[in-house]
Design an enzyme around this catalytic site. Structure first.
Site, PDB file in Angstrom:
ATOM      1  N   HIS A 174      26.552 -95.153 -45.575  1.00  0.00           N
ATOM      2  CA  HIS A 174      25.200 -95.090 -44.991  1.00  0.00           C
ATOM      3  C   HIS A 174      24.246 -94.747 -46.134  1.00  0.00           C
ATOM      4  O   HIS A 174      24.631 -94.080 -47.099  1.00  0.00           O
ATOM      5  CB  HIS A 174      25.222 -93.967 -43.947  1.00  0.00           C
ATOM      6  CG  HIS A 174      23.991 -93.839 -43.111  1.00  0.00           C
ATOM      7  ND1 HIS A 174      22.835 -93.261 -43.576  1.00  0.00           N
ATOM      8  CD2 HIS A 174      23.729 -94.203 -41.828  1.00  0.00           C
ATOM      9  CE1 HIS A 174      21.932 -93.259 -42.614  1.00  0.00           C
ATOM     10  NE2 HIS A 174      22.441 -93.834 -41.542  1.00  0.00           N
ATOM     11  N   ASP A 227      30.887 -87.237 -45.776  1.00  0.00           N
ATOM     12  CA  ASP A 227      29.792 -87.470 -44.827  1.00  0.00           C
ATOM     13  C   ASP A 227      30.431 -87.521 -43.436  1.00  0.00           C
ATOM     14  O   ASP A 227      31.095 -88.496 -43.076  1.00  0.00           O
ATOM     15  CB  ASP A 227      29.111 -88.799 -45.191  1.00  0.00           C
ATOM     16  CG  ASP A 227      28.132 -89.267 -44.128  1.00  0.00           C
ATOM     17  OD1 ASP A 227      28.080 -88.660 -43.034  1.00  0.00           O
ATOM     18  OD2 ASP A 227      27.430 -90.259 -44.385  1.00  0.00           O
ATOM     19  N   CYS A 273      21.206 -98.856 -41.528  1.00  0.00           N
ATOM     20  CA  CYS A 273      21.072 -98.041 -42.753  1.00  0.00           C
ATOM     21  C   CYS A 273      22.258 -98.243 -43.682  1.00  0.00           C
ATOM     22  O   CYS A 273      22.739 -97.286 -44.310  1.00  0.00           O
ATOM     23  CB  CYS A 273      20.898 -96.560 -42.440  1.00  0.00           C
ATOM     24  SG  CYS A 273      19.448 -96.214 -41.465  1.00  0.00           S
ATOM     25  N   LYS A 299      24.199 -86.191 -33.135  1.00  0.00           N
ATOM     26  CA  LYS A 299      25.215 -87.216 -32.894  1.00  0.00           C
ATOM     27  C   LYS A 299      26.386 -86.660 -32.087  1.00  0.00           C
ATOM     28  O   LYS A 299      27.321 -87.369 -31.747  1.00  0.00           O
ATOM     29  CB  LYS A 299      25.714 -87.776 -34.226  1.00  0.00           C
ATOM     30  CG  LYS A 299      24.666 -88.629 -34.943  1.00  0.00           C
ATOM     31  CD  LYS A 299      25.252 -89.328 -36.115  1.00  0.00           C
ATOM     32  CE  LYS A 299      24.211 -89.844 -37.072  1.00  0.00           C
ATOM     33  NZ  LYS A 299      23.495 -91.022 -36.595  1.00  0.00           N
ATOM     34  N   GLN A 324      29.726 -89.420 -38.557  1.00  0.00           N
ATOM     35  CA  GLN A 324      30.468 -90.129 -37.498  1.00  0.00           C
ATOM     36  C   GLN A 324      31.874 -89.560 -37.332  1.00  0.00           C
ATOM     37  O   GLN A 324      32.685 -90.126 -36.598  1.00  0.00           O
ATOM     38  CB  GLN A 324      30.568 -91.634 -37.824  1.00  0.00           C
ATOM     39  CG  GLN A 324      29.241 -92.321 -38.054  1.00  0.00           C
ATOM     40  CD  GLN A 324      28.385 -92.413 -36.791  1.00  0.00           C
ATOM     41  OE1 GLN A 324      28.876 -92.220 -35.678  1.00  0.00           O
ATOM     42  NE2 GLN A 324      27.108 -92.698 -36.956  1.00  0.00           N
TER      43      GLN A 324
END
Ligand code: PLP
Length: 543
Positions: free
Chosen positions: A118, A195, A362, A221, A198
């Site tokens: 991303h 990261d 993104c 999220k 997700q």
């Protein structure tokens, strides 16, 4: 708790009435009432600053804030003092870039990341590279959409200071073997940032077992409020870090000439903290913990695998990324439909009551690797069920069967816009031109090249090359048909009227141009419709 999406949906005010099948949780998840109430209760009953006052409300605010930290740190397997509150994943990664990486990198050093990131886990490293002169290296992906581990290993050497990698790809749904990657990074003397945007919302995370040095994730999220997130910082990195922002509460002692800083995590929480957000995020964590993260993960695998199979069977549909049995999570289903721009697909699905996302998500470099400018993405969470997957594949089949118009919804104006999409204007090359202009909507991938032959202050001839969604192409044809033969001044006047109608509540257009009137009520399509007119305007300024 047994897992029942229908029962779960009753907890979500937005979903309760069943008006929309929400398939965009990878962008942001919906929130259950207890999260909304927890945040509202903080403002209703307490509303005081944390870590500052000695009166009752302030003490309670501090207690709630720190209890939220403990809850959320526990959720990812961290110790409480290893969790800093940030606004979101993006801020967490930028914090590491500024407070840790920027002063450890320089010429001769390198950061390894991947082509599947991303922008949030790419742009901050580009900025560090620009600032320090370090090198950026990118691991490739395989044709199946898995990380190419051999290539990643080739990129690792003693010059690498940091490996920055996504836990789960927001486009491919690929779950990277982050524990193995952290181990490899450490073997080469490098740190590892994961990261987790997700990751944390969808699977059991234990940062200590994973072995990462930094893990960034967003509250919104995982059903928490927007504007709050977490950054795990392995305690062993504390001494290597400098402050991110200066200000109140991140200090130990301040003199006019210098300051000593508080220890992490408070060192990274300058200014008034988002206490209400933290409290809401902790409520979301409790909700997930009650469901069980193993159950959440299993549900997404099952549902995502089913949806993928259904969609992939439709001729003309291409599904990206690995399936849940070979490295995917199932939570993310990204696809293209032959002959239909992703924006048009998303709008058609919206009309069918399905909320999906279209664009580059993104991840522009990844889309380049995949050979497409944009895709449509359906993403699943705890409140989705098999019938959502059925509805998705039925709607896509429907769209292909009926050769859907520009945007669904019958009106004369829409039919006219549709006519201009189906009957492109001025697409043939012209023998001579003086002005050439390109226009791009980089987010959705609409592209346009305009060539003008102007003689005696009139547009004698023109050519349009348009690639993009139906609205952008129809609008380009309408612009070409309207402006050809007009004097430059008159053309500029028409362009201003169109732009005013689309963006400024200006008077409705008449004649053929009335085809654009309904677009003013579709904010998501304004950019698409405007592209041609803006590009013509730019071209005419060069005449
Ligand atoms: N990383 C990944 C993989 C994401 O999917 C996202 C958001 O979609 C982000 C980072 C950025 O998250 P946020 O916008 O919450 O900072």
């Amino acid at each position: 708790m047994s897992f029942s999406p229908a029962q779960i949906r009753r907890d979500f005010p937005v979903l309760r009435e069943g008006k929309v099948r929400y398939l965009d949780s990878a962008a942001t998840a919906q929130r259950p009432e207890i999260v909304i109430r927890a945040e509202a209760d903080f403002y209703t009953l307490i509303g005081a600053n944390a870590h500052r006052g000695v009166y009752g409300l302030a003490v309670e605010s501090t207690r709630l804030y720190e209890a939220a930290r403990e809850q959320i740190a526990g959720f990812i397997g961290a110790d409480t003092d290893e969790l800093a509150f940030v606004r979101n994943t993006t801020e967490g990664i930028n914090l590491v870039a500024r407070a840790w990486a920027a002063h450890r990198l320089g010429p001769g050093k390198a950061i390894v990341t991947t082509v599947m990131e991303h922008h949030s886990n790419l742009v901050p490293w580009q900025m560090v590279a620009q600032q320090t002169g370090c090198e950026l290296r990118f691991a490739r992906i395989t044709p199946e959409g898995l990380l190419d581990m051999d290539h990643l290993q080739e990129l690792l050497d003693e010059r690498v200071v940091l490996v920055a990698i996504t836990h789960v790809s927001n486009v491919l749904g690929t779950a990277n073997p982050v524990a193995d990657i952290c181990k490899l990074a450490h073997e080469h003397g490098a740190a590892c940032l994961v990261d987790g945007a997700q990751g944390a919302p969808h699977r059991q995370v234990d940062v200590h077992a994973m072995g990462c040095d930094f893990y960034a994730f967003s509250g919104h999220k995982m059903m928490g409020p927007m504007g709050i997130g977490g950054l795990y910082i392995n305690r062993q990195r504390f001494n290597e870090m400098q402050p991110f922002m200066g200000g109140g509460e991140m200090i130990d002692r301040v003199e006019l000439s210098h300051t000593t800083y508080a220890k992490p995590p408070l060192m990274f929480e300058a200014g008034t903290q988002n206490v209400g957000g933290a409290v809401g995020m902790a409520a979301a964590v409790r909700y997930l913990q009650r469901l069980g993260m193993r159950e959440v993960e299993a549900h997404e695998r099952l549902l995502g695998g089913y949806a993928r199979q259904k969609l992939a069977r439709i001729p003309g549909v291409k599904v990206f990324g690995p399936d849940p049995d070979s490295g995917g999570t199932g939570g993310v289903l990204t696809f293209t439909v032959d002959g239909h721009h992703p924006h048009d697909v998303a709008q058609f699905l919206d009309h069918a009551g399905l909320a999906v996302r279209a664009g580059d998500h993104c991840a522009q470099p990844l889309h380049k690797v995949l050979g497409v400018i944009a895709t449509t993405r359906a993403s699943f969470y705890i409140y989705n069920e098999m019938s959502d997957a059925d509805a998705l594949s039925e709607a896509v089949s429907d769209m292909l069967k009926h050769r859907a118009s520009v945007v669904p919804g019958a009106s004369d104006a829409m039919e006219m816009l549709d006519y201009y999409f189906r009957n492109p204007v001025a697409r043939d090359p012209i023998p001579e031109w003086e002005v050439e202009k390109e226009g791009v909507n980089s987010l959705c991938g609409d592209e346009l090249t305009i060539r003008l032959h102007v003689d005696g202050a009139a547009i004698k001839d023109l050519q349009v090359e348009a690639r993009g969604c139906k609205v952008s192409q129809a609008s380009a044809s309408l612009a070409a048909a309207t402006l050809k033969g007009k004097a430059v001044d008159e053309a500029m006047e028409i362009i201003s009227k169109v732009q005013a109608m689309l963006t400024n509540n200006g008077p409705k257009l008449e004649g053929e141009l009335a085809a654009l009137n309904p677009v003013a009520d579709m904010p998501a399509r304004l950019k698409c419709a405007l592209l041609a007119w803006k590009t013509f305007e730019e071209a005419l300024k060069d005449v």
